[in-house]
Design an enzyme around this catalytic site. Structure first.
Site: not given
Ligand SMILES: Cc1ncc(COP(=O)(O)O)c(C=O)c1O
Length: 415
Positions: A123, A201, A226-227, A375
């Site tokens: 990322f 991560d 939050y995913k 995605r």
């Protein structure tokens, strides 16, 4: 191919879908849980409790009634998902800030080494943070970004760059774009051979694929909530630090990182366990909202969650190959589920326009990552096999009906 309805009726996780909030007004297929997970229905009761009862009525007394250790108690719940021991996971800030703290701590423990390794698919914020950490650590560390973008063997490419100068290898366990998944154990073992640390991560893997920090040999990790944990927008992140790593020091020391924050003593020593990685006041309300999502994953069990994740994503890949590749789409995620997270990246030359058309005309929400990838995230607790089939049907209808052209010139603020 088994009909999707049959798979849904045999699915032992199917009932979890009703424990999330769904709008009654549309037939939305939500495939962006890899970016922001759906809201667990139980969040409503948590808000009532933490906002109306605790804040509203108990006021400052809340600190003695559970707020003080909320970062650690919710951290421990997440720790159960990771196979961690109690006291090894804590909530703090956001993933970027947690990564910074962990990276500086790791680099300061390796002053004689110079190199931080990451890869080009990490990322972008993580790469920036690693560079900031090198600047802050105070030694001569620098970041080397190994280009794995077109490597047929990303692991081989990364490991070829590991040598005695490597202080730290920091990677996203599952990459945010293609969804490539590193083998934790393999990389951790290679790092250990040259006395390097690893910092993972887990943002795209926690709650999506099995992780066992103990048997996988993980020392340090961070991740967002939050995913796939469904903690809500802006929910705090977490840091995992193996309990034998007491020599690693939080570079941003502050009162909540000391054993007794309310001694108001500027010379208080850091707390001994993971608590020392805190800095300031915990995010009490948003921390409390993380619980319902994590509890559902623990109830479902990561084995079942992962088995369904593979079922959903393999089915989607097969349908893409059969029905979408003649329309210019191409699967860009690894085909081997062992090498993939729970989202599938699909190339299309007009990916952004396809994504916008799907959202606005077909009630399907994927997301777009520049320049040309869509995605599709499969969150097993609320995505059904019928969702997978209907998504492909709707994409075919959209393209055949010229929908892509209608969205070619739009550019939303958040892709
Ligand atoms: C792999 C990865 N790491 C970090 C982040 C950023 O996290 P934060 O905004 O919590 O710092 C994201 C955001 O999507 C991500 O995908």
């Amino acid at each position: 191919m088994t009909p999707a309805n049959d798979l849904d009726s045999m699915d032992s996780l199917a009932d979890f879908r009703n424990r999330f909030v769904h709008s009654p007004h549309d037939d939305l297929i939500y495939l962006d849980g890899n970016s922001l997970g759906r809201q667990p229905a139980a969040v409503g009761q948590v808000i009532e409790q933490v906002v109306n009862r605790e804040w509203g009525e108990r006021l400052i007394r809340g600190w003695n009634e559970g707020w003080l250790d909320i970062s650690g108690s919710v951290g421990d719940l997440i720790g159960e998902l990771l196979g961690a021991r109690s006291g090894e996971v804590i909530l703090a800030e956001n993933t970027s800030a947690c990564l910074y703290k962990a990276a500086v701590a790791a680099l300061r423990s390796q002053p004689e080494k110079s190199n931080v390794l990451t890869d080009s698919e990490n990322f972008p914020s993580d790469i920036q943070i690693l560079r900031s950490a090198c600047d802050s650590a105070g030694f001569h560390h620098k970041v080397t970004v190994v280009d794995t973008s077109s490597a047929s063997d990303p692991t081989g490419a990364l490991l070829a760059a590991v040598d005695d100068s490597t202080a730290l290898i920091s990677l996203s366990h599952v990459s945010y774009k293609a969804g490539w998944r590193w083998n934790l154990k393999e990389i951790n073992e290679a790092a250990a051979k040259v006395d390097a640390l690893t910092l993972w991560d887990f943002s795209h893997s926690v709650g999506a694929v099995p992780i066992d920090v103990q048997s996988d040999g993980v020392t340090l990790a961070v991740g967002c909530t939050y995913k796939y944990l469904n903690g809500g927008p802006g929910a705090p992140a977490f840091i995992y630090l193996r309990s034998d790593q007491d020599h690693l020091a939080n570079p941003i020391t502050g009162w909540f990182g000391t054993a007794e924050p309310f001694s108001f003593d500027a010379s208080s020593p850091p707390a001994s366990g993971i608590q020392r990685f805190l800095t300031g006041t915990p995010h009490v309300v948003s921390a409390a909202l993380i619980r319902p999502g994590v509890e559902m994953l623990l109830e479902a069990g990561m084995d079942r969650v992962y088995e369904k994740s593979v079922g959903l994503s393999q089915r989607f890949i097969e349908l893409c190959d059969q029905r979408l590749s003649p329309l210019g789409f191409e699967v860009r995620s690894p085909r081997d589920p062992q090498r993939r997270g729970s989202h599938v990246a699909v190339f299309h030359p007009d990916a952004q326009a396809v994504g916008l058309a799907l959202i606005n005309e077909k009630s399907v929400i994927p997301d777009f990552r520049p320049p040309d990838l869509l995605r599709f995230g499969f969150a097993p607790l609320y995505t059904s096999f019928t969702d997978v089939d209907s998504t492909v049907d709707r994409i075919v209808e959209l393209v055949e009906d010229g929908g892509v052209d209608r969205w070619r010139n739009e550019t939303p603020l958040v892709p």
